[in-house]
Design a protein around this motif. Structure first.
Motif, PDB file in Angstrom:
ATOM      1  N   MET A 112       0.837  -1.196   0.000  1.00 55.93           N
ATOM      2  CA  MET A 112       0.000   0.000   0.000  1.00 55.93           C
ATOM      3  C   MET A 112       0.869   1.242   0.000  1.00 55.93           C
ATOM      4  O   MET A 112       1.977   1.238   0.553  1.00 55.93           O
ATOM      5  N   LYS A 113       0.356   2.290  -0.631  1.00 55.09           N
ATOM      6  CA  LYS A 113       1.029   3.589  -0.669  1.00 55.09           C
ATOM      7  C   LYS A 113       2.456   3.473  -1.198  1.00 55.09           C
ATOM      8  O   LYS A 113       3.375   4.144  -0.721  1.00 55.09           O
TER       9      LYS A 113
ATOM     10  N   LYS B  42      -4.444  -3.732  -4.326  1.00 52.19           N
ATOM     11  CA  LYS B  42      -2.985  -3.764  -4.392  1.00 52.19           C
ATOM     12  C   LYS B  42      -2.434  -5.160  -4.121  1.00 52.19           C
ATOM     13  O   LYS B  42      -1.531  -5.626  -4.791  1.00 52.19           O
TER      14      LYS B  42
ATOM     15  N   ARG C 157       4.588   1.095  -0.897  1.00 51.21           N
ATOM     16  CA  ARG C 157       5.542   0.420  -0.026  1.00 51.21           C
ATOM     17  C   ARG C 157       5.325  -1.091  -0.071  1.00 51.21           C
ATOM     18  O   ARG C 157       4.221  -1.573  -0.298  1.00 51.21           O
TER      19      ARG C 157
END
Length: 241
Positions: free
Chosen positions: A126-127, A159, A129
């Motif tokens: 997520m994001k 994701k 990373r």
């Protein structure tokens, strides 16, 4: 039938080194999680350990013995059927080896309780990373790009498409014809998410840190990866149900 709250399904095959610890950790969370261990006739005696532990956690710990090792998907489907018949509102998938942090069950449950989603996913990606500990670079890249591949083929806005740390509202599982679930390995996780998404259920990812097992032997093998690669194409071009 009286409604239960939350059930954590833990499939096992030769997990004697982890099973007591993971059960104890979940029951220490302070939320009303019950546990169903689905054991595939482990030769190391995992089921016997759970059977003995049921005396410590009466009415909270349950055991479903299967006669042979048929794959993760088959174990979860038997667990889902048991959970629905027993009247649980929220049903969770979780590994026995501590790769999924037990405390994150609370976040997954609250996401469902607060109607933020119908399915909550403990996500490694997520994001931008990659939250994975103790994996070598080859495995990290394989998993990460597999998720990208699945998103490209299916169009799912998820994701971590192969994640195995998942919470469902009972209505999601009730909508499935489990006899039409085709896959048993990594592709099972993809198939469940894809078919639920196509049905219109809302899915939300919750960030977790995934830590590779310290004890016991990994169940990963080439056949599981191959099933996922080809299974995604089959899913994309078949009718969902």
């Amino acid at each position: 039938m009286k409604s239960q709250v939350a059930l954590v399904i833990i499939p096992t095959y030769n997990e004697k080194e982890n099973i007591i610890g993971i059960i104890d950790r979940i029951f220490q969370l302070g939320r009303p999680f019950n546990i169903l261990v689905v054991d595939d006739n482990s030769p190391d005696g995992t089921a016997k350990i759970v059977e003995n532990l049921k005396e410590t956690y009466p009415q909270r710990l349950f055991l479903l013995n299967r006669t042979e090792k048929e794959g993760l998907g088959k174990a979860y489907i038997d667990g889902f059927k048991w959970a629905l018949q027993s009247g649980y509102d929220y049903i969770f998938e979780m590994d026995a080896d501590f790769s999924h942090p037990p405390e994150k069950l609370i976040d997954l449950l609250e996401t469902l309780e607060q109607d933020e989603a119908d399915i909550s996913i403990g996500s490694r990606y997520m994001k931008g990373r990659i939250n994975v500990v103790n994996w070598d670079l080859k495995r990290i890249l394989l998993s990460y790009f597999a998720s990208i591949y699945v998103r490209l083929i299916t169009g799912m806005p998820i994701k971590d498409t192969t994640a195995g740390f998942v919470g469902y509202k009972k209505e999601v599982l009730q909508s499935f014809d489990f006899d039409k679930i085709e896959f048993v390995g990594y592709a099972f996780q993809i198939e469940m998410k894809y078919k639920a998404w196509k049905k219109g259920f809302k899915i939300k990812e919750v960030p977790i840190i995934f830590t590779d097992r310290v004890k016991g032997k990994s169940k990963m093998h080439g056949g599981i990866i191959s099933e996922a690669i080809w299974g995604v194409l089959k899913l994309r071009f078949s009718k969902t149900s």
